[in-house]
Design a protein around this motif. Sequence first.
Motif, mmCIF file in Angstrom:
data_model
loop_
_atom_site.group_PDB
_atom_site.id
_atom_site.type_symbol
_atom_site.label_atom_id
_atom_site.label_comp_id
_atom_site.label_asym_id
_atom_site.label_seq_id
_atom_site.Cartn_x
_atom_site.Cartn_y
_atom_site.Cartn_z
ATOM 1 N N THR A 140 0.834 -1.209 0.000
ATOM 2 C CA THR A 140 0.000 0.000 0.000
ATOM 3 C C THR A 140 0.866 1.256 0.000
ATOM 4 O O THR A 140 0.501 2.269 -0.607
ATOM 5 C CB THR A 140 -0.913 -0.004 1.238
ATOM 6 N N TRP A 196 -10.164 0.033 0.499
ATOM 7 C CA TRP A 196 -9.064 0.677 1.220
ATOM 8 C C TRP A 196 -9.584 1.032 2.614
ATOM 9 O O TRP A 196 -10.459 1.859 2.781
ATOM 10 C CB TRP A 196 -8.591 1.929 0.493
ATOM 11 N N SER A 217 -7.676 7.354 4.854
ATOM 12 C CA SER A 217 -7.253 6.051 4.347
ATOM 13 C C SER A 217 -5.928 5.690 5.005
ATOM 14 O O SER A 217 -5.053 6.551 5.160
ATOM 15 C CB SER A 217 -7.066 6.100 2.828
ATOM 16 N N TYR A 262 -8.161 7.246 -0.724
ATOM 17 C CA TYR A 262 -8.952 6.369 -1.580
ATOM 18 C C TYR A 262 -9.787 7.178 -2.572
ATOM 19 O O TYR A 262 -9.864 6.856 -3.760
ATOM 20 C CB TYR A 262 -9.839 5.466 -0.716
ATOM 21 N N LEU A 301 -4.950 -1.334 1.577
ATOM 22 C CA LEU A 301 -5.455 -1.352 0.212
ATOM 23 C C LEU A 301 -5.665 -2.793 -0.247
ATOM 24 O O LEU A 301 -4.821 -3.658 -0.011
ATOM 25 C CB LEU A 301 -4.470 -0.647 -0.719
#
Length: 351
Positions: A79, A214, A222, A196, A228
């Motif tokens: 991520t 996410w 996020s 996101y 993610l």
Amino acid sequence: MVNTQSILHSPVTLNSPIPLASPEDTGLRREALDQIDLIIQKRYPKMRSFLLLHAGKLIYERYYGGYSVSSLHDLRSATKSFTSVLCGIAHSRDELPELNSSVKDILKAYIPLSAHPLLSKVTLFHLLTMTSGFAWQTGKKLGEPLIHRFHRNQKWTRFALSLPIIEQDMGNFQYRSIDSHLLSVVLSESTGLDAYAFARKHLFEPLGIHHAAWTPSPEGHSMGHIGLHLTSRDMAKFGLCCLNGGVWQGTSLIPKAWLKQALTPQVQGYPAFGDYGFQWWTGIHSGTPYALAHGHGGQQIYLFPELDMVAVFTADSKVSRWKNPRILLERYILNDPPQSSKSAAASPIQD
């Protein structure tokens, strides 16, 4: 913060804009890839997928353990590389401050009274390269004992910004997930969108990524360091876009200048993993330069610019011990690399 997105979007679209070719069309021996597939089946019981792209084409795709083209995979720390790219897009839109900007100035609303005096010297560049100097603990395999305290806290941003700063560690790399999450908070505060929502608008929609998730932090940002979830093909599309200088189907989505910084060494990392760019690992395997988005359990997007190649692995992320599939690339591909074949015939993938 405004305009947050729900965690899960529409069902997966099975058609993919990635063109299809056989390994032989792009100069790679199918036997080598079939050998990787066989070893994964025998020795990697937690593996979920293996994809290989060469010269812009998907030449090999395998799924394991009941997983399929429509399955979402938990990217874990891979991520972080997406967070970096989103920062680059925001920076190119003049929505993100300059990299020498103080985090304290950007995140004024979150600064605790107990903040360390050196906080004003921590910059966006420090966060991108994990050189902030925040007091942290990192194990030999990138384990982070303090991350559990961080996740239990209801105010993640304040928790991170209240940590002591060790002056002699500023500018030196230490794997530190709070640096990555703070980047997501900076993105939210600078653009008015959580990471996101920003990704949906400026990266995922143009890439044709519609089936994704996410996870947000308790504060609604996020997660910048984990959280993610994507399909393997969408991971591959992201990798291919980065490999091609941020261009997808003739449109520039990610600034090429940002990717040049992100995918090349900015600081010395760890011998077992490589050096570090902007939330990407970088180094050389078997004489071949690479950049890597890496997540716990074996969530990996490998970029090999000199070979015009992208490799994607996904696996069970809820494990304490796992085997790195990197050795499979070294043994069966990097030691016998393909030749670029830009003119190879290709056709859209059908399911």
